[in-house]
Write an enzyme that holds these catalytic residues in place. Structure first.
Site, mmCIF file in Angstrom:
data_model
loop_
_atom_site.group_PDB
_atom_site.id
_atom_site.type_symbol
_atom_site.label_atom_id
_atom_site.label_comp_id
_atom_site.label_asym_id
_atom_site.label_seq_id
_atom_site.Cartn_x
_atom_site.Cartn_y
_atom_site.Cartn_z
ATOM 1 C CB CYS A 98 33.044 -97.853 -8.428
ATOM 2 S SG CYS A 98 31.404 -97.675 -9.174
ATOM 3 C CG HIS A 168 34.470 -92.953 0.245
ATOM 4 N ND1 HIS A 168 33.957 -91.841 -0.388
ATOM 5 C CD2 HIS A 168 33.489 -93.399 1.068
ATOM 6 C CE1 HIS A 168 32.721 -91.638 0.034
ATOM 7 N NE2 HIS A 168 32.413 -92.560 0.921
ATOM 8 C CG ASN A 199 36.709 -89.247 -0.930
ATOM 9 O OD1 ASN A 199 36.182 -90.261 -1.365
ATOM 10 N ND2 ASN A 199 36.261 -88.043 -1.226
ATOM 11 N N GLY A 200 35.399 -88.270 1.804
ATOM 12 C CA GLY A 200 34.084 -88.645 2.304
ATOM 13 C C GLY A 200 33.468 -87.633 3.248
#
Length: 311
Positions: A98, A168, A199-200
């Site tokens: 995050c 990510h 991811n991303g």
């Protein structure tokens, strides 16, 4: 190939998970992060974040929902993990990705990527506490302000007993600004014995295939691309860049979303307009609908308009 629906704060909540898994072929999805600080959270908090716990840990369509934690206290994280496992969570994920300033300021999320030893301690505490048949995984970025500890964090996650890691392909400093550095995942994948999920910036089938090529990862976690294009998993699995769902099908999904409201009407109208705005980037019909719906405030009027908008 595993395709996973990403946890996105304020976006992939239970209603959106229900809608997207009803049409997409996701292997599993992950809750928005549950912040753990200094106590064991009560049942109603877990049922708010993950009502699927009341349905054997699955969405209505049968897609497993993994519960994600965010925090920095190993003992408290472990205690909460034990509780949610007893409540029926099929797996537990730990958030080290995050980028939100408020979260990082309280030593949560991606800021911990500057402390690989803490990443290790948190995962190990949870892994040691929950039953062995419950997988524990982690999500990370390439780093906080830089990539200096990228490999240390990857090894810490594996060493602590995680079953897999989702990466990510940007640092916290990169935020969500394109591009995603998929090629940076290759050394992580090559160095680890556990699975690495990429991811991303996966918005369509072409992106998915290019990400797999550059990262060497077979499995993908998809976030905003899944919200913008609800049938993206079908497109990827069928190797198509063309949307497979017709507009009437998408209207039915939008009605399902609005009829699934469990929050205040004002919040649901705002959430729906946010989603429609995202879909308007991919579907011309969504753009035309947005120009009309953006002026409507009552939820029931929006639902009626959608019902009469079917072609």
């Amino acid at each position: 190939m595993k395709l996973v629906l990403a946890p996105m704060e304020g976006l992939t909540d239970p209603i959106m998970r229900d809608v997207l898994t009803s049409v997409g072929s996701f292997d599993w999805c992950v809750t928005e992060f549950i912040r753990v600080t200094d106590s064991i959270l009560p049942d109603h908090v877990y049922h708010s974040y993950c009502p699927e716990l009341l349905n054997d840990g699955k969405t209505a369509s049968g897609t497993p929902v993994h519960v994600q934690f965010l925090g920095n206290n190993p003992d408290i994280m472990a205690a909460n993990a034990v509780k949610v496992a007893e409540m029926g969570a099929p797996a537990i994920d730990m958030n080290f990705g995050c980028p939100a300033k408020t979260v990082n300021r309280h030593r949560g999320g991606s800021v911990l990527l500057d402390e690989p030893e803490v990443v290790y301690q948190l995962i190990k505490a949870v892994r040691d506490a929950v039953p062995s048949h419950i997988p524990v995984s982690a999500k990370m970025r390439l780093g906080y302000m830089d990539r200096n500890f990228m490999m240390e964090n990857a090894h810490a996650i594996q060493g602590a007993g995680a079953a897999w890691v989702t990466v990510h392909a940007r640092t916290k400093a990169d935020g969500y600004t394109p591009p995603a550095f998929w090629d940076q995942l290759a050394p992580i994948r090559e160095a680890l014995n556990i699975n690495v999920i990429a991811n991303g910036e996966i918005w369509n089938n072409t992106d998915a295939k290019q990400c797999q090529l550059e990262s060497g990862c077979e499995d993908l976690m998809i976030g905003r691309g899944a919200v913008t294009t609800p049938d993206i998993t079908q497109c990827i699995r069928q190797n198509s860049d063309d949307a497979l769902l017709g507009w009437n099908d998408l209207l039915a999904l939008q009605i399902r979303f609005l009829n699934g409201a469990y929050k205040k009407e004002m919040n649901m109208v705002g959430r729906y307009k946010q989603w429609l705005g995202m879909m308007s980037k991919h579907y011309p019909e969504a753009k035309a609908l947005w120009d009309i719906v953006k002026r409507i405030k009552p939820l029931d009027e929006i639902v009626d308009h959608l019902k009469f908008s079917k072609i």
